[in-house]
Design a protein around this motif. Structure first.
Motif, PDB file in Angstrom:
ATOM      1  N   ASP A 106       0.841  -1.189   0.000  1.00  0.00           N
ATOM      2  CA  ASP A 106       0.000   0.000   0.000  1.00  0.00           C
ATOM      3  C   ASP A 106       0.881   1.245   0.000  1.00  0.00           C
ATOM      4  O   ASP A 106       2.110   1.144  -0.117  1.00  0.00           O
ATOM      5  N   ALA A 107       0.245   2.406   0.144  1.00  0.00           N
ATOM      6  CA  ALA A 107       0.990   3.668   0.095  1.00  0.00           C
ATOM      7  C   ALA A 107       1.303   4.222   1.476  1.00  0.00           C
ATOM      8  O   ALA A 107       1.814   5.339   1.592  1.00  0.00           O
ATOM      9  N   ALA A 108       1.032   3.447   2.526  1.00  0.00           N
ATOM     10  CA  ALA A 108       1.255   3.936   3.881  1.00  0.00           C
ATOM     11  C   ALA A 108       2.744   4.148   4.141  1.00  0.00           C
ATOM     12  O   ALA A 108       3.586   3.397   3.628  1.00  0.00           O
ATOM     13  N   PRO A 109       3.097   5.153   4.932  1.00  0.00           N
ATOM     14  CA  PRO A 109       4.514   5.369   5.251  1.00  0.00           C
ATOM     15  C   PRO A 109       5.077   4.217   6.074  1.00  0.00           C
ATOM     16  O   PRO A 109       4.371   3.604   6.875  1.00  0.00           O
ATOM     17  N   VAL A 110       6.334   3.940   5.857  1.00  0.00           N
ATOM     18  CA  VAL A 110       7.029   2.877   6.587  1.00  0.00           C
ATOM     19  C   VAL A 110       7.609   3.470   7.870  1.00  0.00           C
ATOM     20  O   VAL A 110       8.222   4.541   7.833  1.00  0.00           O
ATOM     21  N   PRO A 111       7.430   2.816   9.021  1.00  0.00           N
ATOM     22  CA  PRO A 111       7.948   3.364  10.280  1.00  0.00           C
ATOM     23  C   PRO A 111       9.448   3.625  10.222  1.00  0.00           C
ATOM     24  O   PRO A 111      10.220   2.772   9.775  1.00  0.00           O
ATOM     25  N   ALA A 112       9.847   4.787  10.680  1.00  0.00           N
ATOM     26  CA  ALA A 112      11.258   5.166  10.618  1.00  0.00           C
ATOM     27  C   ALA A 112      12.132   4.295  11.499  1.00  0.00           C
ATOM     28  O   ALA A 112      13.318   4.109  11.221  1.00  0.00           O
ATOM     29  N   ASP A 113      11.560   3.713  12.557  1.00  0.00           N
ATOM     30  CA  ASP A 113      12.397   2.960  13.492  1.00  0.00           C
ATOM     31  C   ASP A 113      12.908   1.643  12.942  1.00  0.00           C
ATOM     32  O   ASP A 113      13.811   1.037  13.515  1.00  0.00           O
ATOM     33  N   ILE A 114      12.334   1.177  11.817  1.00  0.00           N
ATOM     34  CA  ILE A 114      12.835  -0.075  11.249  1.00  0.00           C
ATOM     35  C   ILE A 114      13.869   0.166  10.141  1.00  0.00           C
ATOM     36  O   ILE A 114      14.393  -0.782   9.561  1.00  0.00           O
ATOM     37  N   ALA A 115      14.159   1.432   9.858  1.00  0.00           N
ATOM     38  CA  ALA A 115      15.097   1.770   8.784  1.00  0.00           C
ATOM     39  C   ALA A 115      16.456   1.096   8.922  1.00  0.00           C
ATOM     40  O   ALA A 115      16.984   0.547   7.940  1.00  0.00           O
ATOM     41  N   PRO A 116      17.087   1.085  10.097  1.00  0.00           N
ATOM     42  CA  PRO A 116      18.424   0.484  10.193  1.00  0.00           C
ATOM     43  C   PRO A 116      18.458  -0.986   9.781  1.00  0.00           C
ATOM     44  O   PRO A 116      19.434  -1.444   9.201  1.00  0.00           O
ATOM     45  N   GLY A 117      17.380  -1.707  10.051  1.00  0.00           N
ATOM     46  CA  GLY A 117      17.352  -3.123   9.708  1.00  0.00           C
ATOM     47  C   GLY A 117      17.085  -3.407   8.255  1.00  0.00           C
ATOM     48  O   GLY A 117      17.166  -4.563   7.826  1.00  0.00           O
ATOM     49  N   LEU A 118      16.770  -2.365   7.470  1.00  0.00           N
ATOM     50  CA  LEU A 118      16.436  -2.563   6.058  1.00  0.00           C
ATOM     51  C   LEU A 118      17.575  -2.198   5.115  1.00  0.00           C
ATOM     52  O   LEU A 118      17.393  -2.199   3.898  1.00  0.00           O
ATOM     53  N   GLN A 119      18.749  -1.908   5.637  1.00  0.00           N
ATOM     54  CA  GLN A 119      19.844  -1.431   4.806  1.00  0.00           C
ATOM     55  C   GLN A 119      20.250  -2.433   3.731  1.00  0.00           C
ATOM     56  O   GLN A 119      20.698  -2.046   2.653  1.00  0.00           O
ATOM     57  N   THR A 120      20.120  -3.723   4.006  1.00  0.00           N
ATOM     58  CA  THR A 120      20.505  -4.733   3.007  1.00  0.00           C
ATOM     59  C   THR A 120      19.302  -5.338   2.306  1.00  0.00           C
ATOM     60  O   THR A 120      19.447  -6.291   1.534  1.00  0.00           O
ATOM     61  N   ALA A 121      18.112  -4.803   2.564  1.00  0.00           N
ATOM     62  CA  ALA A 121      16.891  -5.336   1.954  1.00  0.00           C
ATOM     63  C   ALA A 121      16.586  -4.629   0.645  1.00  0.00           C
ATOM     64  O   ALA A 121      17.067  -3.525   0.380  1.00  0.00           O
ATOM     65  N   THR A 122      15.766  -5.254  -0.174  1.00  0.00           N
ATOM     66  CA  THR A 122      15.163  -4.607  -1.331  1.00  0.00           C
ATOM     67  C   THR A 122      13.711  -4.341  -0.962  1.00  0.00           C
ATOM     68  O   THR A 122      12.937  -5.284  -0.770  1.00  0.00           O
ATOM     69  N   VAL A 123      13.357  -3.073  -0.820  1.00  0.00           N
ATOM     70  CA  VAL A 123      12.018  -2.680  -0.384  1.00  0.00           C
ATOM     71  C   VAL A 123      11.338  -1.942  -1.535  1.00  0.00           C
ATOM     72  O   VAL A 123      11.809  -0.881  -1.963  1.00  0.00           O
ATOM     73  N   LEU A 124      10.241  -2.503  -2.017  1.00  0.00           N
ATOM     74  CA  LEU A 124       9.571  -1.960  -3.187  1.00  0.00           C
ATOM     75  C   LEU A 124       8.068  -1.904  -2.956  1.00  0.00           C
ATOM     76  O   LEU A 124       7.475  -2.853  -2.435  1.00  0.00           O
TER      77      LEU A 124
END
Length: 204
Positions: A106-124
């Motif tokens: 969906d178009a909902a914003p992604v919580p900022a607190d999970i950003a560090p754990g997504l550095q090696t992910a592909t988020v689309l």
């Protein structure tokens, strides 16, 4: 052209035969093998969290461990992201052959607190209805309840059980180890960054 396609596909086909046909004794795969193995919708539009456009077809060429969830990312979503990252890291020197992918439905914003754990992910971000035409949950489950494994040719070929926990992840790792070992002569680790929107962290 057909001959070239068969040559390209042969190693992956061979890996399936080795894993699922030639070694029936003592083999107990944890994930559910998908009989039809529908192909990835290559032309499906996707965007990174910072708005860069691409298509889902840019993900082919490597094994994909996929989760699907809304941008708000509740507890189950966060658990999946954690397990995806841990499963990839547990592969050691083989980890670059596997992308862990979060398809935001969906178009909902992604919580900022999970950003560090997504550095090696592909988020689309991708259209939820279009994703549902490709990946499907087990009966009685929702699309977001599972992790999905996609082969380097873009075929969805395995679905891990809903409610995956750390004990289940250890069993899922055995499936990944066997499949990567059986297909070691075909896919290549890493992906040219010009071919794919760079992995993106959450935006505030």
């Amino acid at each position: 052209m057909l001959a070239v396609m068969l040559v390209c596909a042969a190693p992956v086909i061979a890996s399936y035969l080795t894993y699922y046909v030639l070694r029936p004794e003592g083999r107990r795969n944890f994930g559910e093998l998908i009989a039809q193995q529908p192909p990835l919708p290559a032309q499906l539009p996707v965007t990174t969290l910072d708005g860069k456009a691409g298509t889902l077809g840019q993900l082919t060429g490597q094994w994909l461990l996929v989760s699907v969830a809304p941008g708000a990312c509740g507890d189950d979503c966060r658990n999946h992201l954690y397990l995806q990252r841990q499963l990839r890291e547990s592969l050691g020197k083989e980890k670059d052959r596997l992308d862990w992918v979060w398809l935001v439905s969906d178009a909902a914003p992604v919580p900022a607190d999970i950003a560090p754990g997504l550095q090696t992910a592909t988020v689309l971000r991708a259209d939820a209805a279009a994703i549902a035409q490709w990946l499907q949950p087990a009966p009685g489950q929702a699309l977001a309840d599972h992790l999905y494994l996609v082969d380097p040719l873009g075929h969805w070929m395995m679905r891990f059980p809903a409610g995956l926990d750390r004990a289940g992840a250890a069993k899922a790792k055995r499936d990944l180890d066997r499949l990567l070992r059986a297909s070691s002569s075909w896919d290549q680790p890493g992906r040219p960054q010009t071919d794919l929107p760079a992995p993106t962290a959450a935006q505030p």
